[in-house]
Design an enzyme around this catalytic site. Structure first.
Site, short mmCIF file in Angstrom:
data_model
loop_
_atom_site.label_atom_id
_atom_site.label_comp_id
_atom_site.label_asym_id
_atom_site.label_seq_id
_atom_site.Cartn_x
_atom_site.Cartn_y
_atom_site.Cartn_z
N GLY A 1 0.79 -1.23 0.00
CA GLY A 1 0.00 0.00 0.00
C GLY A 1 0.82 1.28 0.00
O GLY A 1 0.25 2.36 0.05
N ARG B 1 3.17 -1.86 -5.70
CA ARG B 1 3.19 -0.60 -6.45
C ARG B 1 4.49 0.20 -6.25
O ARG B 1 5.08 0.68 -7.21
CB ARG B 1 2.01 0.26 -5.99
N ARG C 1 -6.67 0.74 -14.71
CA ARG C 1 -6.80 1.67 -13.57
C ARG C 1 -7.60 2.93 -13.88
O ARG C 1 -8.47 3.31 -13.09
CB ARG C 1 -5.42 2.01 -12.99
N TYR D 1 -10.85 2.78 -11.63
CA TYR D 1 -10.80 3.64 -10.42
C TYR D 1 -10.84 5.13 -10.76
O TYR D 1 -10.71 5.96 -9.87
CB TYR D 1 -9.49 3.41 -9.65
N CYS E 1 -15.89 -1.06 -26.84
CA CYS E 1 -17.23 -0.48 -26.87
C CYS E 1 -17.68 -0.36 -25.42
O CYS E 1 -18.54 -1.10 -24.94
CB CYS E 1 -18.17 -1.34 -27.68
C1 LIG Z 1 -2.43 -5.97 -3.40
C2 LIG Z 1 -1.75 -6.41 -2.19
C3 LIG Z 1 -0.46 -5.96 -1.90
C4 LIG Z 1 0.29 -4.96 -2.73
O1 LIG Z 1 -0.31 -3.72 -2.73
P1 LIG Z 1 0.48 -2.46 -3.30
O2 LIG Z 1 -0.53 -1.39 -3.19
O3 LIG Z 1 0.81 -2.80 -4.71
O4 LIG Z 1 1.66 -2.28 -2.45
C5 LIG Z 1 0.16 -6.45 -0.77
N1 LIG Z 1 -0.45 -7.33 0.03
C6 LIG Z 1 -1.68 -7.78 -0.21
C7 LIG Z 1 -2.30 -8.75 0.71
C8 LIG Z 1 -2.38 -7.34 -1.33
O5 LIG Z 1 -3.62 -7.79 -1.54
#
Ligand SMILES: *Cc1c(COP(=O)(O)O)cnc(C)c1O
Length: 418
Positions: free
Chosen positions: A230, A274, A309, A313, A338
């Site tokens: 995250g 990410r 994305r 989103y 489409c």
């Molecule tokens: C998607 C996910 C990640 C990676 O998330 P990022 O935003 O790409 O860092 C890590 N752990 C779990 C359990 C996930 O579902």
């Protein structure tokens, strides 16, 4: 210079030849940038003994990229049988793999336990009985509930489908012990694309407090906490990057203070996707049509099959036009589905483009191609790697019609009416 700007420069130096040789569209990744980010992360957290990153495979499940991660000493975070098999094919095994699945099936548990197993991270208290065999080492994914995240993708954890609720977490470990678990970890993931580092510090602090509470009650020792992924990246020009140095310094201090109080500290794991590869990917696509109705549309040869994305989103991906500068017109950059969401940019200011121009859609190194789909019979493009030595390697071919039709090749089967 930001990592992605340096990549852009090196890519553009050879882009004409690359596009001619391989054809568009393609995602291209930057080995040099990925390695630098990996080294930066490891160095930042070197003050926590046993720090370990498990690359979140779903962000960029390409074996060549995963080999780079492995060469940097990282493990893999998997959530499916395919991801487990992909990791094992590269030689990862046992505690080099973390299996963090949601709504897990029995088949997935059997695969998780196969071939030397992995670190099993359970997403619910009911899985303590459902996991076919309780491993020695067990981890639970924790959902703290009403703790506010202010984050739009995961949202308030009360509404997130993940994890064990606060009032179940103690029973979860107690029950796992009854089933034979003897080694323990604790996981959570509360953020998505979060660039505010203090949020991660808070998460680490929360897990360490939880470890104190649970180990006190149950008289167990935790080997690790995993603060999840995250970590955010700047997608828009001018957005501030996550301050990884401050994040690492403050989390290290939390661990030091835990160690002072208890004479030991768990290890820290992280499972970023990410942050590791996002800025180090660019989707290169060619303008093939220009349409002027109520708005101006630049039609390109990639579509949502390559990058979901923006459509899914409303996410922003920066776009530049190769060899052109400035902002002369406001356009929508659209694919060929489409489906009106199939746009890479909406009302974006770009230099004036014409058919044949190459557009660079930035920061597609994570949750890009991997999230693409085949709706409308659209096929996913190829992946290339700009290697550290300057050469460019094909690391996944484009999908072909034969791939699309493969599931129509099956043995006839019918359950007759009675
Ligand atoms: C998607 C996910 C990640 C990676 O998330 P990022 O935003 O790409 O860092 C890590 N752990 C779990 C359990 C996930 O579902």
């Amino acid at each position: 210079m930001p990592a992605s700007a340096d990549f852009k420069q090196r890519l553009e130096a050879r882009l004409t030849a690359i596009a001619e040789h391989f054809g568009t569209p393609f995602h291209i990744y930057d080995e040099k940038g990925i390695r630098e980010t990996c080294t930066g992360l490891s160095e930042a957290f070197s003050g926590i003994p046993g720090f370990q990153e498990y690359f979140a495979v779903k962000a960029l499940p390409n074996p060549t990229i995963m080999k780079i991660m492995r060469s940097m000493g990282f493990g893999f975070d998997c959530s499916s049988i395919a991801e487990l098999k992909l990791s094992r094919r590269l030689g990862a095994c046992g505690e080099e793999i973390m299996f963090t699945s949601a709504n897990t099936s029995r088949l997935e548990y059997l695969e998780a336990a196969a071939d030397g197993g992995c670190v099993l991270n359970l997403d619910d208290i009911t899985f303590v009985d459902k996991v076919p065999e309780m491993p020695e080492l067990i981890c639970f994914r924790y959902n703290p509930g009403s703790r506010r995240t202010g984050n739009s993708i995961i949202g308030n954890p009360v509404e997130a489908k993940y994890g064990v609720a606060h009032d179940q977490i103690m029973s979860a470990y107690r029950h796992a012990i009854e089933r034979g678990a003897t080694r323990f970890g604790l996981h959570t993931m509360l953020a998505s694309n979060e660039r505010e580092y203090s949020y991660m510090v808070e998460t680490a602090r929360m897990l360490l407090e939880l470890v104190e509470w649970i180990s006190g009650e149950l008289n167990i020792v935790f080997e690790f906490i995993n603060i999840g992924g995250g970590l955010g990246i700047p997608y828009k020009p001018g957005e501030k990057a996550l301050d990884i140095q401050s994040m690492a310094r403050e989390i290290t201090a939390e661990f030091d203070s835990f160690r002072e109080r208890h004479g030991y500290a768990p290890k820290m794991y992280m499972e970023s996707g990410r942050y590791m590869t996002g800025p180090h990917g660019i989707l290169v696509t060619q303008a093939i049509n220009r349409k002027e109705i109520y708005r101006t549309y630049v039609g390109v040869d990639a579509c949502m099959s390559a990058l979901m994305r923006p459509g899914m989103y409303g996410a922003y991906h920066h776009i530049t036009v190769f060899g052109k500068q400035g902002s002369e017109e406001i356009v929508d950059v659209s694919g060929s589905l489409c489906e009106n969401n199939d746009k890479f940019a909406i009302q974006r200011s770009l230099p004036k483009t014409e058919d044949g121009d190459l557009l660079l859609i930035h920061d597609t190194g994570a949750h890009g191609l991997a999230m693409g789909f085949n709706y409308n019979g659209k096929l996913r493009p190829k992946e290339l790697l700009l290697c550290a030595d300057g050469s460019v390697e094909l690391i996944r071919r484009e999908e072909r019609l034969d791939d699309y039709f493969a599931t129509l090749d099956f043995d006839p089967d019918r359950l007759h009416a009675c």
